[in-house]
Every structure is written in C-alpha cells, then in structure tokens.
Design a protein around this motif. Structure first.
Motif, short mmCIF file in Angstrom:
data_model
loop_
_atom_site.label_atom_id
_atom_site.label_comp_id
_atom_site.label_asym_id
_atom_site.label_seq_id
_atom_site.Cartn_x
_atom_site.Cartn_y
_atom_site.Cartn_z
N TYR A 1 0.85 -1.18 0.00
CA TYR A 1 0.00 0.00 0.00
C TYR A 1 0.89 1.23 0.00
O TYR A 1 1.94 1.25 0.67
CB TYR A 1 -0.91 -0.02 1.22
N TYR B 1 -2.24 5.19 1.00
CA TYR B 1 -2.71 3.84 1.36
C TYR B 1 -3.53 3.16 0.27
O TYR B 1 -4.28 2.23 0.53
CB TYR B 1 -3.44 3.85 2.71
N ASN B 2 -3.37 3.62 -0.95
CA ASN B 2 -3.96 2.92 -2.08
C ASN B 2 -3.07 1.70 -2.39
O ASN B 2 -1.89 1.68 -2.03
CB ASN B 2 -4.00 3.85 -3.30
N ILE B 3 -3.63 0.69 -3.05
CA ILE B 3 -2.83 -0.46 -3.48
C ILE B 3 -1.79 0.04 -4.47
O ILE B 3 -2.12 0.82 -5.36
CB ILE B 3 -3.71 -1.54 -4.12
#
Lengths: 207, 207
Positions: free
Chosen positions: A59, A64-66
């Motif tokens: 992440y 905190y996005n993939i």
C-alpha cells in the motif's frame, strides 16, 4: 435443493468459489467446470495470481492505495495538486474518480468505512494517518467522497470531528439527481437534497 | 472506459478473474478486492482448491463422470439398474437428473457435445467408450439427454447412428411444455412437439 457432488475435490473447489460475493453454488459449479476445461497453465496462472497479490500486495505509504511501489503513481505525480485530498473508501472509488478526469488532487484511501455490525471501528481504517497528513500543514482542502449510507455518514462525521481543529476546508461531493435521470422517478431524499444544494446555472456551465 | 490499475499484481489478478465466464472487469475487481480483505489462510484455500482439483481430478472409468474413485458412487451402486444408461453432456446434468430422484439407471458423461465451431469433434468426446459399453451386451436402453440445440441434435444423431447396429432401445427425454408454463406463451416448436408426443392421460398419472 441438496446437491450431491460425486467428488470431494470438486466439492471443495465449488465451496471455495461459492464464498465469493454474489456467487451461488450453481454459478460456482459452472466456474469450476469452466476452469477444469482449461489447460494446466491457465489454472496455475489463475491460482497463483490471487495468491501472489495477497502475499505481495503493498500500500502507498502516503495515501494507502494499493501500489507496487512505496509511493503510488498518483502521489508521486508532481503535476497534481497536493493541497487537495479526496477521502475514499477503497481503490474502486479512486479508479472511478480517476476515470472522470475531473480531479487533479491526491487521495486518501481509508480501506473501509466505520461499521460496528462488521466489527470495523475507526482504528481499523486509515484515519489517524489522514489526521497526520493534515497536521503536516500542507493540505488546504479535504473532499469527503464516501457512500451515502449510515456507515458512510458516520465515517464522514467522525473524520469531520477529527479534522475540525485544523484550519482547513472540509467539503463533500455533491448529491443530486444523476445526469440523464427523470426527476419524476428520483427518490425524495435525493430530490430534496438537490434543491437545498442547488447551484447557480451560470456557474455550473462556466458561463 | 480505460481502467488504470495502480498495481501490476492487482491488474494480473483482475485479468485472471475476468477470464471466468460471465465475469466482467468490474466484477473481477470486486472479487479480487474481496479476496484481498480475507485472511491469508482463506486465500490459500481458495487458490489451492482449484489447482488441486485440476491436478488430481479423476474420471470414473465406467461413466466418465468426475469422481474421486476409479468407479464413481453411482456406477458402483448395485441397487441401480445397470441396463439403462442415460447419456448426458457433463456432470451438471448428472446432478440435475439425480436431484429429480426419477432415474435409477446409470449415466454416461460425454464431456461435451459435437461443436465444429469450438473445434470439438466426436473423437474429443466419450462416444467410443459408450459404444464399447453397449457392445458388451448388458445395456438394454440408452436415454439421450442432451440439450435441444443444433449441436445437441447433431450429437444425438451421431450417437444414434453409432448405436443402431446394436439391438437396443434408444430413447430421448420428453420435450414439451414445462410444468407451470402457460400454453399461450410456449414457443411453437415446443408446443408442436408436445402435441406430437402427447401421452395417455391415465398413464401420466399411473391411473
């Protein structure tokens, strides 16, 4: 209807597929039989793709996005406006908003919404990290883009309270009648909201 | 709509899920994100169930249904009538017919139907093994239970020609108006067939 499977291996595979959301036992059997007709390589690729993702997923340390990198392509894109951050539930919303090409700021992916019934509290979500980002002082506006469910509203309100001490603009995406929808058939809550939040005609079209 | 994925691992997993029949890219993403939220053990079980099935699947040496043993539970059940064999396309039809509890004979699973457009010829199906079973002399009746498509009819006819030299009864499942269907809305081919193949009223109800 009791379905008797002639093979435990088959039954196991059907059970696993039937755990997927929206997949019943009949569909699961259809999917498993489809996989069984494919060659070994195809089944191996399918099987390993999801396992590899699960084991190696990372992440973005900022939003905190993939992401495959420590900092995702959106956060590391210097041509984007890092003073506006859109708060979303997960990666699906990031992709949906990116597809509109209307937002040039950054994101913050909560990884879910507050839902006591599912045992998800604020501590399970990336809310503290959002507060920390805001506390750094560079962010001017936070756009809340969560679902209009009770859980979404609760999460919005929780974040709003958390960010209130910081002197920034907190907005939320507009709610109203969908483009192309008949006003006659709109639900009354949406219609009511669309009247309260009416926009100036000339501003809507940049006249 | 071009969907940009922020991670190659994610994209791979979505691509693999999107290969499943009836699963588009949006559903695939939803399924993959669902799996990502599960614990490692769940994902491992999912991943290994389909691979294990693919690697270890066995087919009954008599009827060619999927089975964990060399001879499937249906074929090895001595209380069933081994002189009647129902020919079906695959395991789904076996399970559907078993659910009716109306058939006490054995099955023969072709593994598909003749479909030149998909490159499936008689040699790809378990037809020779059916002829061999019939040639052994114990079978008195073959019931053809394939779909009423052009491919199903072709396969029926091919099997009929192959079995014609043997002195056995070859029947096919009744075609007619579904129970509960309005006659007014039945298609004309089905309605026509239901009149040609009419049954005696007292025989239908064992009067």
């Amino acid at each position: 209807m009791i379905q008797k499977y002639p093979s435990v291996l088959l039954e196991n595979a059907v059970n696993e597929f039937a755990k997927l959301p929206g997949v019943g036992r009949k569909t699961a059997l259809r999917l498993v039989l489809h996989m069984l007709r494919q060659d070994n390589k195809t089944v191996e690729n399918f099987s390993s793709a999801i396992l590899t993702l699960k084991n190696e997923v990372k992440y973005c340390k900022s939003c905190y996005n993939i992401s495959d990198a420590d900092i995702c392509p959106i956060c590391s894109n210097t041509s984007r406006d890092s003073s506006i951050v859109c708060v979303v539930e997960n990666i699906k919303e990031v992709m949906a908003i990116e597809n509109t090409s209307q937002f040039k700021g950054l994101y913050h992916v909560l990884g879910g919404i507050i839902s006591p019934i599912d045992g998800i509290g604020p501590g399970d979500l990336q809310i503290e990290s959002l507060v920390k980002r805001v506390a750094e002082g560079h962010i001017k506006e936070i756009i809340l883009a969560l679902s209009t469910t009770m859980e979404g509203d609760t999460t919005n309100f929780y974040i709003y309270k958390k960010l209130a001490p910081y002197n920034i603009k907190i907005s939320m995406i507009a709610r109203g009648i969908s483009i192309g929808d008949e006003i006659e058939y709109a639900d009354e809550v949406t219609l009511g909201r669309s009247i309260i939040n009416r926009t100036l005609f000339n501003e809507s079209f940049n006249l």
